[in-house]
Write a protein that holds these residues in place. Structure first.
Motif, PDB file in Angstrom:
ATOM      1  N   ASP A   1      -5.055  -1.255  18.601  1.00 27.56           N
ATOM      2  CA  ASP A   1      -5.371  -0.517  19.811  1.00 27.56           C
ATOM      3  C   ASP A   1      -6.744   0.130  19.762  1.00 27.56           C
ATOM      4  O   ASP A   1      -7.298   0.472  20.788  1.00 27.56           O
ATOM      5  N   PHE A   2      -7.290   0.300  18.570  1.00 29.33           N
ATOM      6  CA  PHE A   2      -8.571   0.969  18.418  1.00 29.33           C
ATOM      7  C   PHE A   2      -9.627  -0.017  17.944  1.00 29.33           C
ATOM      8  O   PHE A   2      -9.408  -0.730  16.974  1.00 29.33           O
ATOM      9  N   PRO A   3     -10.774  -0.034  18.614  1.00 30.34           N
ATOM     10  CA  PRO A   3     -11.820  -0.966  18.180  1.00 30.34           C
ATOM     11  C   PRO A   3     -12.425  -0.531  16.850  1.00 30.34           C
ATOM     12  O   PRO A   3     -12.424   0.643  16.500  1.00 30.34           O
ATOM     13  N   SER A   4     -12.928  -1.497  16.131  1.00 30.85           N
ATOM     14  CA  SER A   4     -13.633  -1.225  14.889  1.00 30.85           C
ATOM     15  C   SER A   4     -15.106  -1.496  15.136  1.00 30.85           C
ATOM     16  O   SER A   4     -15.469  -2.522  15.714  1.00 30.85           O
ATOM     17  N   TYR A   5     -15.945  -0.579  14.719  1.00 23.86           N
ATOM     18  CA  TYR A   5     -17.380  -0.707  14.932  1.00 23.86           C
ATOM     19  C   TYR A   5     -18.056  -1.185  13.657  1.00 23.86           C
ATOM     20  O   TYR A   5     -17.482  -1.127  12.574  1.00 23.86           O
ATOM     21  N   LEU A   6     -19.262  -1.650  13.784  1.00 20.49           N
ATOM     22  CA  LEU A   6     -19.991  -2.240  12.658  1.00 20.49           C
ATOM     23  C   LEU A   6     -20.364  -1.222  11.592  1.00 20.49           C
ATOM     24  O   LEU A   6     -20.418  -1.551  10.418  1.00 20.49           O
ATOM     25  N   CYS A   7     -20.647   0.012  12.023  1.00 18.94           N
ATOM     26  CA  CYS A   7     -21.105   1.028  11.075  1.00 18.94           C
ATOM     27  C   CYS A   7     -20.877   2.411  11.676  1.00 18.94           C
ATOM     28  O   CYS A   7     -20.517   2.542  12.842  1.00 18.94           O
ATOM     29  N   LEU A   8     -21.104   3.419  10.882  1.00 15.66           N
ATOM     30  CA  LEU A   8     -20.926   4.800  11.333  1.00 15.66           C
ATOM     31  C   LEU A   8     -21.801   5.106  12.546  1.00 15.66           C
ATOM     32  O   LEU A   8     -21.344   5.708  13.512  1.00 15.66           O
ATOM     33  N   THR A   9     -23.049   4.689  12.506  1.00 13.44           N
ATOM     34  CA  THR A   9     -23.964   4.961  13.614  1.00 13.44           C
ATOM     35  C   THR A   9     -23.421   4.376  14.913  1.00 13.44           C
ATOM     36  O   THR A   9     -23.398   5.049  15.945  1.00 13.44           O
ATOM     37  N   ASP A  10     -22.954   3.140  14.861  1.00 14.66           N
ATOM     38  CA  ASP A  10     -22.378   2.486  16.035  1.00 14.66           C
ATOM     39  C   ASP A  10     -21.119   3.232  16.493  1.00 14.66           C
ATOM     40  O   ASP A  10     -20.936   3.478  17.694  1.00 14.66           O
ATOM     41  N   LEU A  11     -20.270   3.599  15.553  1.00 16.47           N
ATOM     42  CA  LEU A  11     -19.050   4.345  15.862  1.00 16.47           C
ATOM     43  C   LEU A  11     -19.370   5.647  16.584  1.00 16.47           C
ATOM     44  O   LEU A  11     -18.793   5.963  17.620  1.00 16.47           O
ATOM     45  N   LEU A  12     -20.314   6.402  16.056  1.00  8.72           N
ATOM     46  CA  LEU A  12     -20.669   7.690  16.659  1.00  8.72           C
ATOM     47  C   LEU A  12     -21.311   7.523  18.029  1.00  8.72           C
ATOM     48  O   LEU A  12     -21.118   8.356  18.918  1.00  8.72           O
ATOM     49  N   ASP A  13     -22.071   6.446  18.204  1.00  5.72           N
ATOM     50  CA  ASP A  13     -22.708   6.183  19.496  1.00  5.72           C
ATOM     51  C   ASP A  13     -21.715   5.758  20.561  1.00  5.72           C
ATOM     52  O   ASP A  13     -21.917   6.026  21.742  1.00  5.72           O
ATOM     53  N   GLN A  14     -20.633   5.080  20.152  1.00  5.44           N
ATOM     54  CA  GLN A  14     -19.723   4.459  21.108  1.00  5.44           C
ATOM     55  C   GLN A  14     -18.385   5.179  21.289  1.00  5.44           C
ATOM     56  O   GLN A  14     -17.695   4.928  22.265  1.00  5.44           O
ATOM     57  N   ASP A  15     -18.018   6.042  20.347  1.00  3.44           N
ATOM     58  CA  ASP A  15     -16.689   6.665  20.393  1.00  3.44           C
ATOM     59  C   ASP A  15     -16.822   8.189  20.400  1.00  3.44           C
ATOM     60  O   ASP A  15     -17.192   8.787  19.385  1.00  3.44           O
ATOM     61  N   LEU A  16     -16.527   8.797  21.536  1.00  2.00           N
ATOM     62  CA  LEU A  16     -16.691  10.239  21.698  1.00  2.00           C
ATOM     63  C   LEU A  16     -15.828  11.043  20.727  1.00  2.00           C
ATOM     64  O   LEU A  16     -16.284  12.038  20.161  1.00  2.00           O
ATOM     65  N   SER A  17     -14.590  10.617  20.493  1.00  2.00           N
ATOM     66  CA  SER A  17     -13.706  11.351  19.576  1.00  2.00           C
ATOM     67  C   SER A  17     -14.291  11.371  18.168  1.00  2.00           C
ATOM     68  O   SER A  17     -14.261  12.399  17.490  1.00  2.00           O
ATOM     69  N   SER A  18     -14.825  10.240  17.738  1.00  2.00           N
ATOM     70  CA  SER A  18     -15.437  10.161  16.404  1.00  2.00           C
ATOM     71  C   SER A  18     -16.672  11.048  16.328  1.00  2.00           C
ATOM     72  O   SER A  18     -16.882  11.752  15.346  1.00  2.00           O
ATOM     73  N   TYR A  19     -17.473  11.015  17.377  1.00  2.00           N
ATOM     74  CA  TYR A  19     -18.678  11.849  17.420  1.00  2.00           C
ATOM     75  C   TYR A  19     -18.315  13.326  17.334  1.00  2.00           C
ATOM     76  O   TYR A  19     -18.907  14.080  16.558  1.00  2.00           O
ATOM     77  N   GLU A  20     -17.331  13.740  18.130  1.00  2.00           N
ATOM     78  CA  GLU A  20     -16.922  15.146  18.128  1.00  2.00           C
ATOM     79  C   GLU A  20     -16.378  15.546  16.757  1.00  2.00           C
ATOM     80  O   GLU A  20     -16.675  16.641  16.263  1.00  2.00           O
ATOM     81  N   TYR A  21     -15.582  14.686  16.143  1.00  2.00           N
ATOM     82  CA  TYR A  21     -15.052  14.981  14.807  1.00  2.00           C
ATOM     83  C   TYR A  21     -16.199  15.102  13.801  1.00  2.00           C
ATOM     84  O   TYR A  21     -16.240  16.039  13.007  1.00  2.00           O
ATOM     85  N   PHE A  22     -17.119  14.160  13.841  1.00  2.00           N
ATOM     86  CA  PHE A  22     -18.256  14.160  12.922  1.00  2.00           C
ATOM     87  C   PHE A  22     -19.043  15.466  13.033  1.00  2.00           C
ATOM     88  O   PHE A  22     -19.478  16.026  12.024  1.00  2.00           O
ATOM     89  N   GLN A  23     -19.217  15.969  14.246  1.00  2.00           N
ATOM     90  CA  GLN A  23     -19.985  17.190  14.470  1.00  2.00           C
ATOM     91  C   GLN A  23     -19.307  18.430  13.879  1.00  2.00           C
ATOM     92  O   GLN A  23     -19.968  19.434  13.646  1.00  2.00           O
ATOM     93  N   THR A  24     -17.999  18.349  13.622  1.00  2.00           N
ATOM     94  CA  THR A  24     -17.295  19.498  13.034  1.00  2.00           C
ATOM     95  C   THR A  24     -17.437  19.542  11.513  1.00  2.00           C
ATOM     96  O   THR A  24     -17.077  20.541  10.897  1.00  2.00           O
TER      97      THR A  24
END
Length: 62
Positions: free
Chosen positions: A3-26
């Protein structure tokens, strides 16, 4: 996990997935830096959370 897409790298994940970006910022700055150094090893939110936990357990994040 299909159900969840997999991205090529962390940078791509953070650019494309808001939940991941918000978590990373914490995360502590030193954990963010360590994760960015391992950019290609993280492609999903689950991997991001597991890697951050691993860093926390290793003593990087107090």
């Amino acid at each position: 996990m299909d159900d969840f897409p997999s991205y090529l790298c962390l940078t791509d994940l953070l650019d494309q997935d808001l939940s991941s970006y918000e978590y990373f910022q914490t995360l502590a700055p030193e954990v963010q830096t360590a994760l960015r150094r391992e950019d290609s090893s993280v492609g999903t939110l689950d991997e991001l959370q597991a890697r951050a936990e691993s860093l926390r357990e290793s003593g990087l994040m107090e």
